[in-house]
Scaffold this active site. Structure first.
Site, PDB file in Angstrom:
ATOM      1  N   HIS A  33       8.334  -1.648   1.599  1.00  0.00           N
ATOM      2  CA  HIS A  33       8.636  -3.039   1.262  1.00  0.00           C
ATOM      3  C   HIS A  33       9.837  -3.159   0.318  1.00  0.00           C
ATOM      4  CE1 HIS A  33       6.853  -2.552  -2.799  1.00  0.00           C
ATOM      5  NE2 HIS A  33       6.005  -1.737  -2.180  1.00  0.00           N
ATOM      6  N   ASP A  34      10.639  -4.174   0.575  1.00  0.00           N
ATOM      7  CA  ASP A  34      11.744  -4.574  -0.298  1.00  0.00           C
ATOM      8  C   ASP A  34      12.885  -3.571  -0.351  1.00  0.00           C
ATOM      9  OD1 ASP A  34      10.439  -7.071  -1.485  1.00  0.00           O
ATOM     10  OD2 ASP A  34       8.986  -5.538  -2.064  1.00  0.00           O
ATOM     11  N   GLY A  41       8.842   1.614  -2.238  1.00  0.00           N
ATOM     12  CA  GLY A  41       9.298   0.237  -2.341  1.00  0.00           C
ATOM     13  C   GLY A  41      10.537   0.071  -3.194  1.00  0.00           C
TER      14      GLY A  41
END
Length: 262
Positions: free
Chosen positions: A125-126, A143
């Site tokens: 994520h991200d 992340g």
């Protein structure tokens, strides 16, 4: 919402609301959720899962068992409406996983153009992935990782949360990256350490001799002069006035939250 030239195998599951562009190919037993958008010319092979919200650009090639746009593995994630955005002409090999972002960051995982993601790569994520990047088999990004243009992350290499891998750098196989890797350098090990400038990579990309010489001088200032980063920074800023490529060093140093590898 599905272009008339798209070729979708009868066994594929494509939910209502999916946007599929011209000349897209969707292979057998692939599943595409309703909030996905697939750009023209993209080929999606068999047994791929695409969830969303996810936007995939043009002329990508997605191999079997890839999982694109799934919920992230962050325990703070509570089903918020976050996104994955993938650019154009990426090659996404077997079993690659790309997860959507979190609201604790910008709510988006972003992948650029012309990248190669080898077998079983994990993009958490991200993450922000630039252009013309190669990530080898079983390399994993935690992340909030950023990888800049033309970097190479070799096989079996994990990257810690919030790290940046600088442009044109080369990370050797089975390396553990726990701090930022400056641009242009070669690094390897557990934990990852610098081993000079990625000279051959710079030559292939058209860097001139004087520019490469300046990059080598900057490397020596950072790693061999015995100076602190705060002492080196004004030297690099001054060099960048004549050699713009040096600005990548100063930009990474200024933005670093974990420090650079030493």
């Amino acid at each position: 919402m599905i272009h008339e030239t798209a070729q979708i195998h009868p066994s594929a599951v494509v939910e209502d609301g999916v946007v599929i562009g011209a000349n897209v190919v969707v292979g057998p037993f692939t599943y595409i959720a309703s909030n996905a958008k697939i750009g023209q010319g993209t080929e999606i092979m068999s047994h791929v899962v695409i969830k969303g919200p996810t936007i995939i650009g043009k002329d990508n090639h997605i191999f079997p068992f890839a999982i694109i746009g799934e919920d992230c593995q962050d325990k703070k994630y509570q089903g918020e409406n976050t996104r994955l955005v993938v650019g154009d002409r990426n090659v996404i090999r077997e079993s690659v996983q790309m997860h959507r972002g979190t609201t604790q960051d910008k709510g988006m995982t972003l992948v650029g153009n012309d990248n190669l993601f080898c077998v079983n790569v994990h993009i958490a994520h991200d993450c922000i992935i630039g252009d013309n990047i190669i990530i080898g088999n079983n390399a994993t990004l935690a992340g909030h990782v950023k990888i800049e243009d033309y970097a190479v992350l070799s096989a079996l290499s994990p990257v810690h949360q919030f790290c940046t891998i600088g442009a044109h750098s080369f990370i050797g196989g089975a390396s553990v990256v726990v701090q930022d890797v400056p641009p242009y350098i070669m690094a390897q090990g557990n934990h990852c350490k610098p081993f000079g400038i990625n000279i051959e990579g710079l030559k292939r990309r058209g860097f001139k001799k004087l520019e490469i010489r300046a990059i080598r001088i900057a490397y020596k200032e950072i790693y061999r002069s015995g100076k602190t980063i705060s002492e080196v920074k004004p030297i690099l800023e001054n060099m960048a006035k004549e050699y713009p490529s040096i600005a990548l060093f100063t930009r990474l140093i200024e933005s670093s939250t974990r420090g650079i590898i030493r």
